[in-house]
Design a protein around this motif. Structure first.
Motif, PDB file in Angstrom:
ATOM      1  N   UNK A 163       0.840  -1.192   0.000  1.00  0.00           N
ATOM      2  CA  UNK A 163       0.000   0.000   0.000  1.00  0.00           C
ATOM      3  C   UNK A 163       0.875   1.242   0.000  1.00  0.00           C
ATOM      4  N   UNK A 164       0.790   2.004  -1.071  1.00  0.00           N
ATOM      5  CA  UNK A 164       1.556   3.234  -1.203  1.00  0.00           C
ATOM      6  C   UNK A 164       0.588   4.403  -1.245  1.00  0.00           C
ATOM      7  N   UNK A 165       0.645   5.242  -0.225  1.00  0.00           N
ATOM      8  CA  UNK A 165      -0.202   6.428  -0.151  1.00  0.00           C
ATOM      9  C   UNK A 165       0.593   7.621  -0.662  1.00  0.00           C
ATOM     10  N   UNK A 166       0.037   8.341  -1.621  1.00  0.00           N
ATOM     11  CA  UNK A 166       0.741   9.471  -2.229  1.00  0.00           C
ATOM     12  C   UNK A 166      -0.023  10.761  -1.961  1.00  0.00           C
ATOM     13  N   UNK A 167       0.660  11.725  -1.349  1.00  0.00           N
ATOM     14  CA  UNK A 167       0.094  13.054  -1.109  1.00  0.00           C
ATOM     15  C   UNK A 167       0.963  14.083  -1.822  1.00  0.00           C
ATOM     16  N   UNK A 168       0.351  14.928  -2.613  1.00  0.00           N
ATOM     17  CA  UNK A 168       1.087  15.971  -3.310  1.00  0.00           C
ATOM     18  C   UNK A 168       0.278  17.256  -3.267  1.00  0.00           C
ATOM     19  N   UNK A 169       0.984  18.387  -3.260  1.00  0.00           N
ATOM     20  CA  UNK A 169       0.278  19.664  -3.223  1.00  0.00           C
ATOM     21  C   UNK A 169      -0.610  19.842  -4.456  1.00  0.00           C
ATOM     22  N   UNK A 170      -0.180  19.290  -5.570  1.00  0.00           N
ATOM     23  CA  UNK A 170      -1.000  19.270  -6.792  1.00  0.00           C
ATOM     24  C   UNK A 170      -1.531  17.849  -6.966  1.00  0.00           C
ATOM     25  N   UNK A 171      -2.793  17.645  -6.595  1.00  0.00           N
ATOM     26  CA  UNK A 171      -3.344  16.282  -6.608  1.00  0.00           C
ATOM     27  C   UNK A 171      -3.330  15.669  -8.010  1.00  0.00           C
ATOM     28  N   UNK A 172      -3.555  16.486  -9.027  1.00  0.00           N
ATOM     29  CA  UNK A 172      -3.595  15.968 -10.395  1.00  0.00           C
ATOM     30  C   UNK A 172      -2.280  15.299 -10.772  1.00  0.00           C
ATOM     31  N   UNK A 173      -1.178  15.862 -10.303  1.00  0.00           N
ATOM     32  CA  UNK A 173       0.123  15.270 -10.614  1.00  0.00           C
ATOM     33  C   UNK A 173       0.281  13.921  -9.918  1.00  0.00           C
ATOM     34  N   UNK A 174      -0.256  13.804  -8.708  1.00  0.00           N
ATOM     35  CA  UNK A 174      -0.219  12.526  -8.000  1.00  0.00           C
ATOM     36  C   UNK A 174      -1.091  11.494  -8.711  1.00  0.00           C
ATOM     37  N   UNK A 175      -2.213  11.927  -9.234  1.00  0.00           N
ATOM     38  CA  UNK A 175      -3.092  11.024  -9.986  1.00  0.00           C
ATOM     39  C   UNK A 175      -2.386  10.511 -11.233  1.00  0.00           C
ATOM     40  N   UNK A 176      -1.623  11.379 -11.885  1.00  0.00           N
ATOM     41  CA  UNK A 176      -0.869  10.963 -13.063  1.00  0.00           C
ATOM     42  C   UNK A 176       0.180   9.929 -12.698  1.00  0.00           C
ATOM     43  N   UNK A 177       0.882  10.165 -11.599  1.00  0.00           N
ATOM     44  CA  UNK A 177       1.883   9.192 -11.123  1.00  0.00           C
ATOM     45  C   UNK A 177       1.233   7.837 -10.916  1.00  0.00           C
ATOM     46  N   UNK A 178       0.108   7.810 -10.220  1.00  0.00           N
ATOM     47  CA  UNK A 178      -0.575   6.554  -9.921  1.00  0.00           C
ATOM     48  C   UNK A 178      -1.022   5.838 -11.184  1.00  0.00           C
ATOM     49  N   UNK A 179      -1.530   6.597 -12.151  1.00  0.00           N
ATOM     50  CA  UNK A 179      -2.026   5.998 -13.381  1.00  0.00           C
ATOM     51  C   UNK A 179      -0.900   5.441 -14.243  1.00  0.00           C
ATOM     52  N   UNK A 180       0.224   6.150 -14.302  1.00  0.00           N
ATOM     53  CA  UNK A 180       1.311   5.744 -15.198  1.00  0.00           C
ATOM     54  C   UNK A 180       2.181   4.646 -14.605  1.00  0.00           C
ATOM     55  N   UNK A 181       2.361   4.646 -13.300  1.00  0.00           N
ATOM     56  CA  UNK A 181       3.196   3.612 -12.686  1.00  0.00           C
ATOM     57  C   UNK A 181       2.372   2.373 -12.369  1.00  0.00           C
ATOM     58  N   UNK A 182       1.124   2.578 -11.949  1.00  0.00           N
ATOM     59  CA  UNK A 182       0.198   1.497 -11.617  1.00  0.00           C
ATOM     60  C   UNK A 182       0.664   0.741 -10.367  1.00  0.00           C
ATOM     61  N   UNK A 183      -0.244  -0.040  -9.805  1.00  0.00           N
ATOM     62  CA  UNK A 183       0.054  -0.761  -8.583  1.00  0.00           C
ATOM     63  C   UNK A 183      -0.862  -0.322  -7.457  1.00  0.00           C
ATOM     64  N   UNK A 184      -0.616  -0.799  -6.254  1.00  0.00           N
ATOM     65  CA  UNK A 184      -1.469  -0.483  -5.099  1.00  0.00           C
ATOM     66  C   UNK A 184      -1.195   0.920  -4.555  1.00  0.00           C
TER      67      UNK A 184
END
Length: 290
Positions: A163-184
Motif C-alpha cells: 500500500x503506497x499512499x501518495x500526497x502531493x500539493x498538486x493532486x492531479x500530478x499525484x493522480x498521473x503518477x498513480x495511473x502511469x506507474x500502476x500498482x497499489x
C-alpha cells in the motif's frame, strides 16, 4: 581543482591515452556533487579514467550527447533539466527508466545510446543500509509526485510494498503518477497528509519542503508509530527539521545523501567495471569542500 582523499591511489590522473571518460550533463551543472563522488572512486580504485561536469543548454542537448558518444566517452549521468527529454535520444531504454519516465544514466555502446535510471536503486539501497529490517508490509506515505517521487514509488513497489499512499500539493500530478506507474497506490489530498500517517511504517518526503532556502514542511507526526522510518531525499541540510522531529519521537531517520551516493554505483560499474562501495570517508568527502 578537486583534491582526493589522502593516501588514495592517483587514479584520477595523470591519464593515459586509454583512459575511460564519463561526466554529468545538466544546465546548470556547477552545483553537482557527482564529480566529487566519481572522482573519489576513481582515485580509490586507481582507475585510468576521469569524470567531468558538462554544462549543456537544452537546445544543445542532442548535439552534445551524440558528440560525446562519437568522441569516445563511456557515458554520462543526466541531471536537471534533461532527465525526461533525454529518453527521446536513447536507442534503448531499460524498464525502470521507462516506468519512471526519466533516465539519469547513459551508457554509450556500439549499438547506440542506452538509457537507464538508477534513482530507484539508490533510494532502496540507502533505505536498506540506513534502516535494515524496515517493515515493508506496512503502508508507506510518500509526499510529492515529481521525478524523484516516481523513482521512489517504483523502487518501493518492486520491493513488494502493498500500500503506497501518495500526497502531493498538486493532486492531479499525484493522480498521473498513480495511473502511469500502476500498482497499489492510493492518492490522498495534501490536507490529509497528517492523518495518512496512521498505520504507516515508512514516511518519505520527496518534496523540496524543508530544504535550505525552501519553506518548511508542516507535518505533525502524532499519528506516526514510534517504530516507523522517516526518509528524506534532500541532503541540504543533512538533518532536516522532519528528521530531527522523527528521531526525537524514536523513529529511525534516513537522510538523502545516501541515495545520491548509492545511485552513482551502477553508473560507475557500467563505465569503469568496478562496483564501488559507499563509505563514511566518501560521505565526508562528497559533503566537504576539500
Amino acid at each position: 581543482m578537486t583534491s582526493y582523499p589522502p593516501g588514495s591511489p592517483p587514479g584520477a590522473g595523470p591519464l593515459s591515452g586509454k583512459a575511460r571518460v564519463a561526466g554529468v550533463v545538466g544546465w546548470p551543472v556547477a552545483h553537482s556533487r557527482s564529480p566529487r563522488l566519481h572522482g573519489y572512486w576513481l582515485a580509490e580504485h586507481g582507475i585510468d579514467g576521469a569524470y567531468v561536469p558538462l554544462p549543456v543548454a537544452p537546445e544543445n542537448l542532442e548535439a552534445a550527447v551524440r558528440g560525446l558518444a562519437a568522441a569516445g566517452f563511456a557515458g554520462v549521468n543526466v541531471t536537471i533539466p534533461h532527465k525526461e527529454t533525454i529518453l527521446a535520444l536513447c536507442d534503448h531504454v531499460d524498464d525502470t527508466a521507462r516506468r519512471i519516465g526519466a533516465a539519469n544514466l547513459l551508457v554509450f555502446k556500439e549499438g547506440g545510446i542506452e538509457g537507464r535510471n538508477t534513482d530507484a536503486f539508490g533510494f532502496m539501497a540507502n533505505l536498506e543500509e540506513s534502516a535494515p529490517g524496515w517493515n515493508a508490509a506496512a503502508p508507506v506515505l510518500l509526499l510529492g509526485a515529481g521525478g524523484a517521487a516516481r523513482a521512489v514509488a517504483v523502487g518501493l513497489l518492486d520491493t513488494g510494498v502493498t500500500e503506497l499512499r501518495v500526497c502531493n500539493r498538486n493532486r492531479a500530478r499525484a493522480e498521473t503518477l498513480a495511473a502511469e506507474i500502476a500498482g497499489p497506490i492510493t492518492v490522498l489530498d495534501w490536507e490529509d497528509r497528517a492523518a495518512a500517517l496512521d498505520g504507516a511504517g515508512l514516511l518519505v518526503n520527496s518534496t523540496s519542503l524543508g530544504m535550505t532556502g525552501q519553506p518548511p514542511l508542516e507535518l505533525p507526526l502524532d499519528a506516526l508509530a514510534n517504530d516507523s522510518v522517516v526518509a528524506e531525499l534532500v541532503y541540504s541540510p543533512l538533518e532536516t527539521a522532519l528528521l530531527a522531529a522523527a528521531r526525537a519521537k524514536g523513529c529511525a531517520g534516513v537522510d538523502g545523501l545516501g541515495m545520491l551516493l548509492h545511485q552513482g554505483r551502477p553508473s560507475f560499474a557500467a563505465w569503469f567495471g568496478v562496483d564501488p562501495q559507499v563509505s563514511e570517508g566518501l560521505r565526508r568527502f562528497v559533503l566537504g569542500d576539500g
